[in-house]
Design an enzyme around this catalytic site. Structure first.
Site, short mmCIF file in Angstrom:
data_model
loop_
_atom_site.label_atom_id
_atom_site.label_comp_id
_atom_site.label_asym_id
_atom_site.label_seq_id
_atom_site.Cartn_x
_atom_site.Cartn_y
_atom_site.Cartn_z
N SER A 181 -8.15 -8.68 10.09
CA SER A 181 -7.02 -7.91 9.57
C SER A 181 -7.53 -6.98 8.46
O SER A 181 -8.65 -7.13 7.97
CB SER A 181 -5.94 -8.86 9.04
OG SER A 181 -6.41 -9.56 7.93
N PRO A 183 -7.40 -6.46 5.23
CA PRO A 183 -8.09 -6.79 3.97
C PRO A 183 -9.42 -7.54 4.13
O PRO A 183 -10.07 -7.80 3.13
CB PRO A 183 -7.09 -7.71 3.24
CG PRO A 183 -5.90 -7.83 4.09
CD PRO A 183 -6.25 -7.35 5.45
N LYS A 184 -9.80 -7.91 5.34
CA LYS A 184 -10.98 -8.76 5.51
C LYS A 184 -12.28 -7.98 5.24
O LYS A 184 -12.27 -6.76 5.16
CB LYS A 184 -11.00 -9.37 6.91
CG LYS A 184 -9.83 -10.30 7.18
CD LYS A 184 -9.86 -11.49 6.25
CE LYS A 184 -8.75 -12.51 6.50
NZ LYS A 184 -7.39 -12.02 6.53
N VAL A 185 -13.40 -8.71 5.14
CA VAL A 185 -14.67 -8.06 4.76
C VAL A 185 -15.05 -6.97 5.75
O VAL A 185 -15.56 -5.91 5.37
CB VAL A 185 -15.79 -9.12 4.55
CG1 VAL A 185 -16.04 -9.95 5.78
CG2 VAL A 185 -17.09 -8.47 4.08
#
Ligand SMILES: Cc1ncc(COP(=O)(O)O)c(C=O)c1O
Length: 363
Positions: A181, A183-185
């Site tokens: 998603s 906001p993930k790294v």
């Protein structure tokens, strides 16, 4: 000064060029070769034998539980402190969520409380590695579940790039799940991945995500299945993001170390024990006085700095409404936790600005 977001995705011309080249090549956009290449890249990176990508990191958990045979009448142990998706993923299987309190240092499910929560109906444990930290006594949890014939599904949505004893998180249980998603790294907008070493499980997941079909495109339906497929368009972006992942993992560690250096002497703020040789913290997580957290968020916002309170303890949320249950550690953490700006693209100067703003708060 521009607003410093708590989190944001990061793309550049490489993703744009890759999408442009893909669309001009006449690809059908739906999952095909690029998706298979993205799966291979994730399997290689995590060290898992196989990977299946799906539409997000919530449906991935439901499919993982279904592949393990979880169904009505079963119980699934879930930490009381986690993103709500972990618990909600149980509902479509027909099983019941049993909440378990967490360990104060790692924010993962507490081993002793897990053992105490097991009943003859316990079919699976959904073990979450919060913010890239391996749950305390992970090896004991794995051994316990194996010994009792309980399926262990790791929700490693926040742990791409993080390890325990040099082994990638998500590869300790029967199945590991990741999320892509925004906001993930690394991100593909939405997206999830399941990794496993078990051929039968990857085969089951392949059917569950594709209408129960015998094989992709073959309209013979062997099992119940849905549409949780990925797209090549996302995979094109994901493949470029995977190339950036090793740098981002190191940058996340450096960002955490810099925050640690600036914040550790503040008397009213606590940092969690973090082994940066194993953990690549996805978010900068700190504990502050519960009764001052809202004021700190407002103080930071007034200085153009975004922050976000931790997830609530799930059992007491209206959706679960188990107000007679108590999980003291999860409740305390949920009330004290705060995420500070954590994007990989944060500069050292921005980190220093955030830390100065935190220090200027009258704790
Ligand atoms: C621990 C955990 N599990 C599951 C999810 C759900 O992933 P997705 O947003 O891809 O559905 C998230 C998302 O943040 C998460 O943090």
């Amino acid at each position: 000064m521009d607003f410093i977001n708590q989190m944001e995705p990061w793309f550049d011309a490489r993703e744009a060029d890759a999408v442009d080249a893909y669309l001009r090549s006449g690809g059908w956009v739906t999952e095909f070769r690029k998706t298979r290449a993205f799966e291979a890249a994730i399997a290689a990176y995590t060290g898992a034998a196989s990977c299946s990508v799906v539409s997000n990191g919530t449906i991935s958990l439901t499919l993982a539980l279904l592949a393990c045979g979880v169904g009505p009448g079963d119980e699934v142990l879930v930490p009381d402190y986690t993103m709500v998706a972990t618990a909600n993923a149980v509902q479509p299987t027909g099983a019941r969520v049993v909440f378990v309190d967490i360990d104060h240092d790692t924010l993962g499910m507490d081993y002793d409380r897990m053992v105490a929560a097991v009943t003859p109906r316990t079919k699976a444990v959904l073990l979450v590695s919060i913010n890239g930290r391996a749950p305390a006594r992970l090896d004991a949890i794995v051994a316990f579940c194996r010994g009792r014939g309980i399926h262990l599904v790791e929700d490693a949505a926040q742990s791409l790039g993080s390890h325990h004893g040099g082994r990638h998180l998500g590869t300790f249980g029967d199945i590991g799940s990741f999320s892509f998603s925004a906001p993930k790294v690394i991100t593909t907008g939405q997206g999830g991945a399941l990794v496993t070493d078990h051929p039968k499980l990857i085969e089951a997941i392949g059917k569950l995500r594709d209408f129960g079909r015998e094989a992709p495109g073959a309209d013979h339906y062997l099992t119940m299945g849905w549409n949780a497929k990925f797209t090549d368009l996302q995979a094109v972006i994901g493949l470029v993001q995977m190339e950036k992942l090793p740098w981002r993992v190191e940058r996340k560690k450096a960002i955490y170390a810099r925050y640690q250096q600036h914040l550790q002497s503040i008397p009213w703020l606590d940092l969690l024990p973090t082994d940066l040789t194993q953990t690549s913290p996805w978010f900068i997580d700190v504990l502050v006085p519960a009764d001052r957290r809202a004021a700190l968020i407002a103080h930071l916002k007034a200085q153009q700095i975004g922050s976000r309170p931790f997830y609530p303890a799930l059992h007491a949320e209206p959706v679960y409404n188990r107000t007679t249950e108590h999980y003291p550690v999860a409740e305390e953490i949920a009330q004290r936790g705060l995420w500070l700006p954590s994007a990989s693209k944060l500069t050292d100067e921005q980190i220093d600005v955030v830390c100065a703003a935190v220090r200027s708060f009258p704790g």
